[in-house]
Design a protein around this motif. Structure first.
Motif, PDB file in Angstrom:
ATOM      1  N   LEU A   1       2.374  -4.320  -8.398  1.00  0.00           N
ATOM      2  CA  LEU A   1       2.940  -3.844  -7.134  1.00  0.00           C
ATOM      3  C   LEU A   1       1.871  -3.088  -6.363  1.00  0.00           C
ATOM      4  O   LEU A   1       1.002  -2.453  -6.963  1.00  0.00           O
ATOM      5  CB  LEU A   1       4.135  -2.924  -7.403  1.00  0.00           C
ATOM      6  CG  LEU A   1       5.326  -3.541  -8.146  1.00  0.00           C
ATOM      7  CD1 LEU A   1       6.229  -2.446  -8.688  1.00  0.00           C
ATOM      8  CD2 LEU A   1       6.097  -4.467  -7.219  1.00  0.00           C
TER       9      LEU A   1
ATOM     10  N   GLU B   1       4.113  -4.140  -0.849  1.00  0.00           N
ATOM     11  CA  GLU B   1       5.508  -3.870  -1.185  1.00  0.00           C
ATOM     12  C   GLU B   1       5.985  -2.563  -0.537  1.00  0.00           C
ATOM     13  O   GLU B   1       7.119  -2.483  -0.045  1.00  0.00           O
ATOM     14  CB  GLU B   1       5.690  -3.783  -2.705  1.00  0.00           C
ATOM     15  CG  GLU B   1       5.660  -5.127  -3.425  1.00  0.00           C
ATOM     16  CD  GLU B   1       4.264  -5.617  -3.771  1.00  0.00           C
ATOM     17  OE1 GLU B   1       4.156  -6.627  -4.466  1.00  0.00           O
ATOM     18  OE2 GLU B   1       3.269  -4.955  -3.354  1.00  0.00           O
TER      19      GLU B   1
ATOM     20  N   THR C   1      11.891  -7.303  -8.493  1.00  0.00           N
ATOM     21  CA  THR C   1      12.454  -6.532  -7.389  1.00  0.00           C
ATOM     22  C   THR C   1      12.976  -5.192  -7.922  1.00  0.00           C
ATOM     23  O   THR C   1      13.794  -4.548  -7.286  1.00  0.00           O
ATOM     24  CB  THR C   1      13.604  -7.308  -6.696  1.00  0.00           C
ATOM     25  OG1 THR C   1      14.616  -7.609  -7.662  1.00  0.00           O
ATOM     26  CG2 THR C   1      13.105  -8.596  -6.082  1.00  0.00           C
TER      27      THR C   1
ATOM     28  N   GLN D   1      15.412  -4.285  -2.152  1.00  0.00           N
ATOM     29  CA  GLN D   1      14.928  -5.115  -3.260  1.00  0.00           C
ATOM     30  C   GLN D   1      14.375  -6.449  -2.748  1.00  0.00           C
ATOM     31  O   GLN D   1      13.330  -6.918  -3.206  1.00  0.00           O
ATOM     32  CB  GLN D   1      16.067  -5.368  -4.245  1.00  0.00           C
ATOM     33  CG  GLN D   1      16.550  -4.137  -4.979  1.00  0.00           C
ATOM     34  CD  GLN D   1      17.859  -4.402  -5.694  1.00  0.00           C
ATOM     35  OE1 GLN D   1      18.871  -4.711  -5.075  1.00  0.00           O
ATOM     36  NE2 GLN D   1      17.838  -4.304  -7.013  1.00  0.00           N
TER      37      GLN D   1
ATOM     38  N   VAL E   1      10.850  -6.376  -1.400  1.00  0.00           N
ATOM     39  CA  VAL E   1       9.848  -6.416  -2.469  1.00  0.00           C
ATOM     40  C   VAL E   1       9.726  -7.835  -3.011  1.00  0.00           C
ATOM     41  O   VAL E   1       8.618  -8.346  -3.246  1.00  0.00           O
ATOM     42  CB  VAL E   1      10.221  -5.434  -3.595  1.00  0.00           C
ATOM     43  CG1 VAL E   1       9.267  -5.580  -4.788  1.00  0.00           C
ATOM     44  CG2 VAL E   1      10.199  -4.003  -3.085  1.00  0.00           C
TER      45      VAL E   1
ATOM     46  N   VAL F   1       7.529 -10.232  -0.911  1.00  0.00           N
ATOM     47  CA  VAL F   1       6.098 -10.020  -1.140  1.00  0.00           C
ATOM     48  C   VAL F   1       5.682 -10.589  -2.492  1.00  0.00           C
ATOM     49  O   VAL F   1       4.667 -11.285  -2.620  1.00  0.00           O
ATOM     50  CB  VAL F   1       5.746  -8.523  -1.060  1.00  0.00           C
ATOM     51  CG1 VAL F   1       4.266  -8.299  -1.395  1.00  0.00           C
ATOM     52  CG2 VAL F   1       6.065  -7.962   0.321  1.00  0.00           C
ATOM     53  N   GLN F   2       6.484 -10.306  -3.514  1.00  0.00           N
ATOM     54  CA  GLN F   2       6.179 -10.783  -4.863  1.00  0.00           C
ATOM     55  C   GLN F   2       6.154 -12.315  -4.925  1.00  0.00           C
ATOM     56  O   GLN F   2       5.319 -12.894  -5.628  1.00  0.00           O
ATOM     57  CB  GLN F   2       7.223 -10.244  -5.835  1.00  0.00           C
ATOM     58  CG  GLN F   2       7.128  -8.744  -6.090  1.00  0.00           C
ATOM     59  CD  GLN F   2       6.195  -8.427  -7.234  1.00  0.00           C
ATOM     60  OE1 GLN F   2       6.470  -8.768  -8.378  1.00  0.00           O
ATOM     61  NE2 GLN F   2       5.074  -7.778  -6.944  1.00  0.00           N
TER      62      GLN F   2
END
Length: 374
Positions: A11, A15, A186, A242, A245, A248-249
């Motif tokens: 991370l 994020e 997330t 969540q 995030v 992006v992940q």
């Protein structure tokens, strides 16, 4: 020397910026970011529909419900899996029936599933254990003619492939996890993917108390229309925080998988030279994301699994016992099962540290302990 963890989420500032933007928008509950995450995840996994939920356990629960599994049904599951796989069957009133697994992959096979089928079997939960893809086509060849639904538990498998496509692409329905131990996280959260619009539509309602109009849709109007509740639903929602995030992940996923496979290859090269240790590998029908890099400790290794775990801990290296056996836990011991391969793998495997930021020196520390016990 600092502690070496078995897993560490990747991370960063992207994020943080994504979550900040959601907070500044004033809408942090399930809303536009969740919808965007669903769309992007479905495209990534080559799925028709994606439904974000609060956890993979919730995804398994809803997946069985929308597939029509209920009271009096049997659900074939591997015992060699996190206990949520078996728990989900009990949530819908069904009985988990444990099947054994392949000694190399740790996954159910067509043969082990066929042995466990009963006249009451309504579904099979096929787990891609540790990110190793199960042979979905072979299992469906056994189940489809009998009208048995195959729900793919792809909790660990984001980024893995099966016969040249993303894992889950050929499943009628699949469940995913975004827990911090997973390579796409997330914080907490899960996803259902399915090829069936009716299943996706019902899952969307059920995750939000079975409301006829979603909270986001009601919020979009000044005078909201009254909602109806046609059945008993659940609070299984994901938040926009969540999902931000997760978006992006998801963009990082190819890079993360490539790095994990590089580290796994380095592990395998070294471990193949250590007598008594067998590392997990890709099956013929796909590629693993190596969400968990597990090793089996054989009889000709100088110590047993517990001894090796202790040696790693002495070196400040946090490894873990391998996948649990649900049929040996008090919660499911009443089911009863004879699963020799599951018992062997549960007692002899351990999970080694593997994460995106892992350095060559980190990996060398682990291998030094493995070789020292030789």
């Amino acid at each position: 020397m600092s502690r070496l963890n078995v897993m560490q989420p990747w991370l960063g500032s992207a994020e943080v910026e994504a979550v900040t933007a959601v907070i500044e928008s004033g809408w942090v509950a399930q809303g536009p970011r969740v919808a965007e995450f669903e769309r992007l995840f479905a495209a990534q996994q080559q799925a028709e529909h994606a439904v974000a939920v609060s956890s993979c356990t919730a995804a398994l629960h809803l997946g069985l419900l929308v597939a029509g599994v209920g009271e009096g049904d049997d659900v074939v599951v591997p015992s060699f899996s996190f206990i949520a796989t078996a728990n989900a069957a009990t949530y819908v009133g069904a009985r988990p029936v444990f099947a054994d697994v392949d000694p190399v992959t740790g996954n159910l096979t067509a043969e082990t599933v066929a042995t466990a089928l009963t006249d009451r079997t309504r579904a099979v939960v096929l787990v891609d254990q540790g990110g190793v893809p199960a042979d979905l086509d072979a299992v469906r060849a056994v189940c489809d003619p009998r009208g048995v639904v195959v729900l793919e538990d792809a909790a660990c498998a984001a980024g893995a492939t099966y016969r040249g496509r993303p894992v889950g692409a050929g499943a009628d329905i699949a469940a995913w996890s975004f827990h911090p131990r997973k390579i796409l996280t997330t914080g907490e959260g899960g996803m259902i993917t399915t090829s069936r619009a009716d299943w996706a539509e019902r899952a969307r309602r059920l995750r939000e108390h079975a409301m006829s109009v979603s909270a986001a849709a009601r919020h979009a109007t000044v005078l909201a229309s009254p909602e109806e509740y046609a059945e008993v639903g659940f609070n299984f929602r994901m938040t926009d925080l969540q999902a931000a995030v997760g978006i992006v992940q998801l963009g990082r996923l190819p890079e993360v998988v490539a790095r994990r496979r590089e580290l796994a290859a380095s592990y395998a090269k070294a471990i193949h030279e250590i007598s008594g240790l067998r590392p997990v590998t890709d099956p013929e029908h796909g590629t693993s994301n190596f969400q968990s890099y597990w090793v089996e400790v054989g009889d000709d290794y100088p110590t047993d699994r517990e001894g090796l775990l202790a040696r790693l801990a002495e070196a400040d290296i946090s490894a873990r016992r391998g996948i649990m056996a649900a049929h040996r836990q008090p919660a499911h011991a009443h089911v009863g099962a004879h699963l020799p391969v599951t018992d062997l793998l549960t007692d002899r495997t351990l999970i080694l540290p593997l994460f995106h930021q892992m350095s060559e020196s980190d990996q060398a520390r682990v291998l030094e302990v493995l070789r020292h016990d030789r």
